[in-house]
Structure formats: structure tokens, C-alpha cells
Design a protein around this motif. Structure first.
Motif, PDB file in Angstrom:
ATOM      1  N   LEU A   1      40.458  11.275 -28.245  1.00 51.99           N
ATOM      2  CA  LEU A   1      40.506   9.830 -28.516  1.00 51.99           C
ATOM      3  C   LEU A   1      40.992   9.665 -29.949  1.00 51.99           C
ATOM      4  O   LEU A   1      40.520  10.345 -30.854  1.00 51.99           O
ATOM      5  N   SER A   2      41.921   8.751 -30.148  1.00 49.65           N
ATOM      6  CA  SER A   2      42.516   8.644 -31.480  1.00 49.65           C
ATOM      7  C   SER A   2      42.155   7.349 -32.185  1.00 49.65           C
ATOM      8  O   SER A   2      42.376   6.261 -31.657  1.00 49.65           O
ATOM      9  N   LEU A   3      41.554   7.515 -33.370  1.00 52.54           N
ATOM     10  CA  LEU A   3      41.359   6.365 -34.269  1.00 52.54           C
ATOM     11  C   LEU A   3      42.258   6.571 -35.488  1.00 52.54           C
ATOM     12  O   LEU A   3      41.900   6.245 -36.613  1.00 52.54           O
ATOM     13  N   LEU A   4      43.404   7.173 -35.241  1.00 50.46           N
ATOM     14  CA  LEU A   4      44.309   7.553 -36.328  1.00 50.46           C
ATOM     15  C   LEU A   4      45.378   6.508 -36.613  1.00 50.46           C
ATOM     16  O   LEU A   4      45.656   6.179 -37.758  1.00 50.46           O
ATOM     17  N   GLU A   5      46.001   6.035 -35.547  1.00 51.97           N
ATOM     18  CA  GLU A   5      47.265   5.330 -35.713  1.00 51.97           C
ATOM     19  C   GLU A   5      47.114   3.917 -36.259  1.00 51.97           C
ATOM     20  O   GLU A   5      46.196   3.202 -35.897  1.00 51.97           O
ATOM     21  N   GLY A   6      48.077   3.566 -37.110  1.00 56.37           N
ATOM     22  CA  GLY A   6      48.141   2.194 -37.613  1.00 56.37           C
ATOM     23  C   GLY A   6      49.108   1.393 -36.777  1.00 56.37           C
ATOM     24  O   GLY A   6      50.063   0.839 -37.307  1.00 56.37           O
ATOM     25  N   GLU A   7      48.873   1.383 -35.458  1.00 58.61           N
ATOM     26  CA  GLU A   7      49.755   0.531 -34.643  1.00 58.61           C
ATOM     27  C   GLU A   7      48.940  -0.180 -33.584  1.00 58.61           C
ATOM     28  O   GLU A   7      48.066   0.410 -32.952  1.00 58.61           O
ATOM     29  N   PRO A   8      49.227  -1.479 -33.414  1.00 56.12           N
ATOM     30  CA  PRO A   8      48.461  -2.242 -32.430  1.00 56.12           C
ATOM     31  C   PRO A   8      48.582  -1.600 -31.049  1.00 56.12           C
ATOM     32  O   PRO A   8      49.653  -1.123 -30.685  1.00 56.12           O
ATOM     33  N   ASP A   9      47.460  -1.574 -30.301  1.00 52.66           N
ATOM     34  CA  ASP A   9      47.497  -0.990 -28.956  1.00 52.66           C
ATOM     35  C   ASP A   9      47.880  -2.037 -27.911  1.00 52.66           C
ATOM     36  O   ASP A   9      48.001  -1.712 -26.736  1.00 52.66           O
ATOM     37  N   LEU A  10      48.054  -3.290 -28.317  1.00 51.42           N
ATOM     38  CA  LEU A  10      48.395  -4.350 -27.360  1.00 51.42           C
ATOM     39  C   LEU A  10      49.873  -4.210 -26.963  1.00 51.42           C
ATOM     40  O   LEU A  10      50.665  -3.642 -27.708  1.00 51.42           O
ATOM     41  N   PRO A  11      50.234  -4.763 -25.783  1.00 49.90           N
ATOM     42  CA  PRO A  11      51.633  -4.623 -25.371  1.00 49.90           C
ATOM     43  C   PRO A  11      52.575  -5.479 -26.210  1.00 49.90           C
ATOM     44  O   PRO A  11      52.160  -6.493 -26.777  1.00 49.90           O
ATOM     45  N   VAL A  12      53.826  -5.075 -26.275  1.00 47.13           N
ATOM     46  CA  VAL A  12      54.858  -5.894 -26.925  1.00 47.13           C
ATOM     47  C   VAL A  12      54.988  -7.188 -26.111  1.00 47.13           C
ATOM     48  O   VAL A  12      55.042  -7.135 -24.880  1.00 47.13           O
ATOM     49  N   PRO A  13      55.016  -8.351 -26.763  1.00 48.33           N
ATOM     50  CA  PRO A  13      55.117  -9.605 -26.003  1.00 48.33           C
ATOM     51  C   PRO A  13      56.331  -9.609 -25.063  1.00 48.33           C
ATOM     52  O   PRO A  13      57.412  -9.145 -25.429  1.00 48.33           O
ATOM     53  N   GLU A  14      56.088 -10.147 -23.881  1.00 47.65           N
ATOM     54  CA  GLU A  14      57.106 -10.127 -22.810  1.00 47.65           C
ATOM     55  C   GLU A  14      58.455 -10.720 -23.238  1.00 47.65           C
ATOM     56  O   GLU A  14      59.519 -10.140 -22.962  1.00 47.65           O
ATOM     57  N   PRO A  15      58.488 -11.890 -23.943  1.00 48.29           N
ATOM     58  CA  PRO A  15      59.793 -12.444 -24.331  1.00 48.29           C
ATOM     59  C   PRO A  15      60.600 -11.491 -25.230  1.00 48.29           C
ATOM     60  O   PRO A  15      61.828 -11.530 -25.219  1.00 48.29           O
ATOM     61  N   VAL A  16      59.913 -10.647 -25.971  1.00 46.18           N
ATOM     62  CA  VAL A  16      60.600  -9.689 -26.847  1.00 46.18           C
ATOM     63  C   VAL A  16      61.287  -8.629 -25.985  1.00 46.18           C
ATOM     64  O   VAL A  16      62.449  -8.274 -26.197  1.00 46.18           O
ATOM     65  N   ILE A  17      60.557  -8.137 -24.991  1.00 47.39           N
ATOM     66  CA  ILE A  17      61.116  -7.129 -24.085  1.00 47.39           C
ATOM     67  C   ILE A  17      62.340  -7.725 -23.377  1.00 47.39           C
ATOM     68  O   ILE A  17      63.403  -7.105 -23.290  1.00 47.39           O
TER      69      ILE A  17
END
Ligand SMILES: Cc1ncc(COP(=O)(O)O)c(C=O)c1O
Length: 382
Positions: free
Chosen positions: A33-49
Motif C-alpha cells: 500500500l502506498s502513501l508515497l505519491e504526491g498525485e491525486p488518486d481521483l480520476p481525470v475529469p471526463e471532459p478532459v479525457i
């Protein structure tokens, strides 16, 4: 083989090294289990994709202007004015492959051998290394116990060789958000000693409990401030690699010259995705903040049972004072982080990587169940 003094002076990013180590253990079948990364775990917003896919489908895959798509720079200029109170015109804006590249290029533009750059500590692992890559000397200046700036210490550390100060609010790793009075004092120091403030505002969208992120460039200091922001932490677009700076025209041009030889434009279709992100508006911002505040609350509560923590007002991390667990079996924060990785299958970053021995940086960008399990595992091994 002989290497340059630059290559020899710079050290590997400790957080990336640990992340690779965690990946290696996962490949061996361990459930890390990682508490390392400085990146949001939420998905990229759909309109961006969607906008990115449409750009690809339309064949928008060629070079763009080296400093960024005109439409994107115009949208960034509007965003800076309306959300941050920073009066930057599109020609003051430069889009690059992430804030990390902007910081590197700014330091290349500002700093040469023997020049000094003030960095409040603890600090993001990249700042001192990026200064070294520019031939300069990082001058780490400890913050107070509350993680706020020590303005007297900053003034004492300033010399005639000081070329810049890197101001990171909300802060990685501490989560401190600097108030207006501190920002005004930094601006006054920069004016008095004629240096530039590199304002890294990568976590500007992540502030909690009604705390307000303030851009130092909005406080009458824009003539000597480079404001650095990114799509990585505000929209989970870490892999898109799009960040930007806004600064005085002269500085933006100097950075642009370097940028044109280092890389040229950031990925063209990723820039189209970034343009869509800026169209998401307040609803996205509020939801983003609320989701992360829930994670922050849980991690602060669970972390408080094992360590001593100051509640982070922003960012993605709880910075935990782990000194009560050191001195016996574990001598350093690195020993303790290694223990958690081996015995608890939990990856955390040692404070030493950020210039603060005895502490651990715990990312809370993980679902609730992962956070609960990670803290429970660490507790069982202590
Ligand atoms: C303070 C700070 N600035 C910049 C970055 C990097 O941002 P980007 O993904 O835009 O390069 C990070 C990422 O960890 C960070 O912590």
C-alpha cells in the motif's frame, strides 16, 4: 566513463527511488500500500479525457508553439486574473512539461555558479537538486515548529549572492499555507535584496477548512515573481505533463529561450486536455477540495494516533513527527520507512528526503479503505 560535475552533484529523487522499490516488491507479489505519491488518486475529469481524445482524432499531434497553444495561454491568463488576482497577459505565460520543468528552466535562467537560492525547509526533494543543476547553491532555511516561514532566519540567510527564493504554498511536504503577512514580508525582502521569488503553487487547488491560497504575485510583487502552477494536482493530470509559469515579460522570454532548446512544446493533445480542464469551473474546484479534505481529515486522525502531526491546511500530505519511535531499533526516519515497507508492506517517505530528519511524509491521496488499512498495518508493526 567520466561524468560532469553536474551529474555527480545531483542525487536521485528519494521519493521516485522508493516508488520504484515499492513497484519492485509488488512485481514480486507483495501487496504494497502506498502513501508515497504526491498525485491525486481521483480520476481525470471526463471532459478532459474527451477533449484530449478529440484532439488526437482531429490529428492535433504536431508541434505547437514552443511556449504553448495560444488558446491555452489566453485561458491561463484569464484563470490567473480571476482565480488568483495575478495580472498576467498571455505573453507573460509559458506552458511546459509540468511545473517541475518550469522550476528547472527558471533556475537555469536566474542562477549560475556561486549564486544562492533560498529554500524554506523542509522542502520538495526537487528544489535543491534543480538549484544544483543550475550550478547554484541551495540555502535551506528551517521553518518554525508550526511549519510557517521563519522570516528573520530568511533575512539572515540572504547575501549579495542570493538570486532567488523558492516559495511553495500550499507546501509539500508540510501542508502549510502561508498567510498574507508572511507573503508581504517575503515580497519586501525580495525587493530589498533584488532577488526573484519562484512561487510554486502546484497545490493551490487543495486548501482546507476555508483556508485561502494567496498568490504572492497578487500582492503588488508581480514584477519580481514567477508564479508556477500545474494541471497535475488540480485535475489529477499528472501523466499529461502540463504546467506553466507567469512572470515579468523579460523573465518569461529568457525562460522561453531555454525552453525552446530543452524541449519545445508540451505534448500538443495534452494541452488541449488542459484547455478543457480550465473550463470546468467552480463546481469541479469545490468537489475536488471536499474530496481531498475528507481524505486529509481521516489521515490526520489516524496519523495522530501513531505520530505527532500539525494539521495540514493544504496539499496532499500529513507530515508526521515520528521521533517518539526513533532512538531504539530505528535510528533514522529512513530506517523507520524501510521497516514499514518490509514489515507492514506500506510505503512512506522519510523526512530526511525533504531536509527534516525524524519525520515521515504520509500522502493521503488514497481511498478511505486503503488509508485505514495502511495505518492499521503500520500500528501493528510498531
Ligand atoms: C511542490 C511541487 N511542485 C511541483 C511538482 C511537480 O508538478 P508537475 O507534475 O506539474 O511537474 C510537485 C510534485 O510532486 C510538487 O510537489
Amino acid at each position: 566513463m567520466r561524468f560532469s560535475s553536474r551529474a555527480l552533484a545531483v542525487s536521485e529523487s528519494e521519493t521516485l527511488r522508493l516508488s520504484n522499490e515499492a513497484a519492485r516488491l509488488r512485481a514480486e507479489g507483495r501487496e504494497i500500500l502506498s502513501l508515497l505519491e504526491g498525485e491525486p488518486d481521483l480520476p481525470v475529469p471526463e471532459p478532459v479525457i474527451r477533449a484530449t481524445q478529440e484532439a488526437l482524432a482531429k490529428g492535433l499531434t504536431r508541434y505547437s508553439s514552443s511556449t504553448g497553444l495560444a488558446d491555452l495561454k489566453a485561458a491561463i491568463s484569464r484563470k490567473l486574473k480571476t482565480e488568483n488576482g495575478v495580472a498576467a497577459e498571455p505573453e507573460n505565460v509559458l506552458v511546459a512539461n509540468g511545473a517541475k520543468q518550469v522550476v528547472y528552466e527558471l533556475l537555469q535562467a536566474l542562477c549560475g555558479p556561486g549564486d544562492e537560492v533560498l529554500i524554506p525547509a523542509p522542502c520538495w526533494v526537487t528544489f535543491p537538486q534543480a538549484v544544483k543543476l543550475a550550478g547554484g547553491a541551495p540555502v535551506l532555511v528551517d521553518c518554525g515548529a508550526d511549519h510557517q516561514l521563519d522570516l528573520d532566519a530568511l533575512e539572515r540567510a540572504t547575501t549579495e549572492r542570493t538570486r532567488a527564493l523558492i516559495l511553495n504554498t500550499p507546501n509539500n511536504p508540510t501542508g502549510a499555507v502561508y498567510p498574507e503577512a508572511a507573503l508581504r514580508a517575503v515580497a519586501a525582502l525580495a525587493a530589498k535584496h533584488d532577488f526573484v521569488v519562484i512561487a510554486d503553487e502546484a497545490y493551490e487547488a487543495l486548501v482546507y477548512d476555508g483556508a485561502k491560497h494567496l498568490s504572492i504575485a497578487s500582492l503588488g510583487a508581480a514584477a519580481r515573481v514567477a508564479t508556477v502552477q500545474t494541471f497535475s494536482k488540480s485535475f489529477a493530470m499528472t501523466g499529461f505533463r502540463v504546467g506553466y509559469m507567469a512572470g515579468p515579460a523579460e523573465l518569461t522570454k529568457a525562460v522561453g529561450r531555454i525552453h525552446s532548446h530543452v524541449t519545445g512544446n508540451a505534448c500538443t493533445f495534452a494541452q488541449h486536455g488542459a484547455l478543457a480542464a480550465l473550463g470546468l469551473g467552480a463546481a469541479h474546484r469545490d468537489e475536488w477540495r471536499a474530496q481531498h479534505q475528507k481524505r486529509r481529515d481521516l489521515a490526520f486522525c489516524l496519523g495522530g494516533e501513531l505520530f505527532d502531526c500539525v494539521k495540514p491546511q493544504g496539499g496532499l500530505f500529513v507530515f508526521a513527527d515520528a521521533r517518539r519511535h526513533l532512538g531504539g531499533t530505528f535510528k533514522t526516519s529512513s530506517d523507520l520507512a524501510g521497516h514499514f515497507l518490509r514489515e507492514a508492506n506500506v510505503a512512506v517517505a522519510p523526512g530526511s528526503a525533504f531536509g527534516r530528519e525524524g519525520w515521515l511524509r504520509l500522502s493521503f491521496s488514497a481511498p478511505e479503505a486503503v488509508l485505514r488499512e495502511a495505518f492499521a498495518r503500520m500500528e501493528r508493526t510498531l
